[in-house]
Design an enzyme around this catalytic site. Structure first.
Site, PDB file in Angstrom:
ATOM      1  N   VAL A   1       0.801  -1.228   0.000  1.00  0.00           N
ATOM      2  CA  VAL A   1       0.000   0.000   0.000  1.00  0.00           C
ATOM      3  C   VAL A   1       0.833   1.277   0.000  1.00  0.00           C
ATOM      4  CG1 VAL A   1      -2.014  -1.042   1.098  1.00  0.00           C
ATOM      5  CG2 VAL A   1      -0.200  -0.066   2.523  1.00  0.00           C
ATOM      6  N   TYR A   2       2.128   1.196   0.248  1.00  0.00           N
ATOM      7  CA  TYR A   2       2.926   2.413   0.297  1.00  0.00           C
ATOM      8  C   TYR A   2       2.955   3.087  -1.079  1.00  0.00           C
ATOM      9  CZ  TYR A   2       4.702   0.814   4.848  1.00  0.00           C
ATOM     10  OH  TYR A   2       4.817   0.382   6.152  1.00  0.00           O
ATOM     11  N   SER A   3       2.404   4.284  -1.113  1.00  0.00           N
ATOM     12  CA  SER A   3       2.309   5.053  -2.361  1.00  0.00           C
ATOM     13  C   SER A   3       1.685   4.222  -3.476  1.00  0.00           C
ATOM     14  CB  SER A   3       3.691   5.572  -2.782  1.00  0.00           C
ATOM     15  OG  SER A   3       4.181   6.487  -1.838  1.00  0.00           O
ATOM     16  N   ALA A   4       0.653   3.460  -3.098  1.00  0.00           N
ATOM     17  CA  ALA A   4      -0.125   2.674  -4.072  1.00  0.00           C
ATOM     18  C   ALA A   4       0.762   1.774  -4.924  1.00  0.00           C
ATOM     19  CB  ALA A   4      -0.955   3.601  -4.965  1.00  0.00           C
ATOM     20  N   GLY A   5       1.773   1.178  -4.301  1.00  0.00           N
ATOM     21  CA  GLY A   5       2.664   0.269  -5.012  1.00  0.00           C
ATOM     22  C   GLY A   5       3.951   0.905  -5.496  1.00  0.00           C
TER      23      GLY A   5
END
Length: 326
Positions: free
Chosen positions: A60-64
């Site tokens: 989920v970090y920065s949407a991948g």
């Protein structure tokens, strides 16, 4: 750098783990303070040069984008067999059903996506980011075991839950002969020590390595007084972790500052050195957005606090509410 085993496994990891939440192209995901690829790669390279071999991120970090940047940086600057790559699964990655959680479908799907973004054939440590009360724990554990059996994952870990939930997961995995969690990534630092009541003793008893997240309490333990940073204005979750205890927390911060002045080292080094002397802790997960953050953290590895200094850091603490996963 110093190295240790991850819990009771034979896996060697550096005493500091570089967290990947800081890495991500701005505009990808909800966070606006993350570092674009050029700056992120410089930090990863510097960490490798100083002997850091343990890297943690999440889907989920920065949407991948966080996984993508970390994967490219490690491929360019390190041999794959010399680093330990950890990532996490749970949060929703898109709109609609089956977009997150810990069902078999979600886990197996998101593992494949993480492998692709990281550009690797296997993940060293695959962690559940939170407890999923909507999915039977047996389903989650069987899916994780399937990943280990397939060779796509080497070890499995967990993050931020109640000790009774973690105990249930450990017991269930053992009863079925499935891969057991070897690590617990939890909210633990000098400003919130509630994990000492149940989770840390459980981990020590079961040979589980502890990887504290937010070891500097979102920077609160790295400076003598609150200061505005790009992140402080856009971190509602971080603010929620420490609201209501500001006065008590400041006394702890003052104690860290006092030891820092006496030793002539940064406050961050003192706070991390305290964590490193805790028996169950394997490696704090450090967040870095500037080179000096990495420098300060590295000093902690060789900083030995005395019993008197540790006592002074611990004495002002007052009980806090459990924060980070409720």
């Amino acid at each position: 750098m110093k190295y240790t085993k991850l819990g009771s496994t034979g896996l060697d990891v550096s005493r500091l783990c570089l967290g990947g939440m800081s890495f991500g192209e701005p505009g990808r995901g909800a966070d606006t303070w993350t570092l674009p690829e050029k700056e992120s790669r410089e930090i990863v390279r510097a960490a490798l040069e100083h002997g850091v071999t343990f890297f943690d991120t999440a889907n989920v970090y920065s949407a991948g984008s966080g996984e993508e940047i970390l994967g490219r940086a490690l491929r360019d600057h390190a041999r794959r067999d010399e680093v330990v790559v950890a990532t996490k699964v749970f949060g929703p990655m898109r709109e609609g059903p089956n977009s997150g959680g810990l069902s078999r479908k979600a886990i197996l799907t998101e593992a494949e996506h993480s492998l692709r973004r990281l550009g690797t054939d296997y993940i060293d440590l695959y962690q559940i980011h939170r407890w999923d009360s909507a999915t039977p724990v047996e389903e989650t554990l069987a899916a994780l075991d399937a990943l280990v059996t397939s060779g796509k994952v080497r070890y499995v870990g967990a993050s931020s839950m109640f000790a009774w939930q973690f105990a249930k997961a450990l017991f269930t995995a053992g009863a079925h002969g499935w891969a057991r969690f070897v690590s617990m990534q939890d909210h633990y630092n000098l400003l919130n020590r509630e994990e000492e009541r149940e989770m840390l003793p459980l981990c020590a008893d079961q040979g589980v390595g502890v990887l504290p997240w937010s070891p500097l309490a979102r920077g609160r333990l790295a400076r003598p007084a609150p200061a505005a940073t790009p992140r402080t204005g856009d971190d509602a979750f971080g603010d929620s972790l420490y609201e209501g205890t500001e006065a008590a927390d400041q006394r702890v911060v003052d104690a860290v500052a006092s030891v820092s002045r006496a030793r002539g080292v940064p406050m961050a080094a003192v706070a991390l050195a305290w964590l490193l002397r805790r028996p169950a802790v394997t490696a704090p997960v450090i967040g870095v957005t500037r080179p000096e953050h990495l420098h300060d953290a590295l000093l902690a590895v060789d900083l030995e606090l005395t019993e008197e200094e540790a006592g002074a850091l611990e004495e002002p603490y007052v009980p806090h509410r459990v924060a980070g996963f409720e």
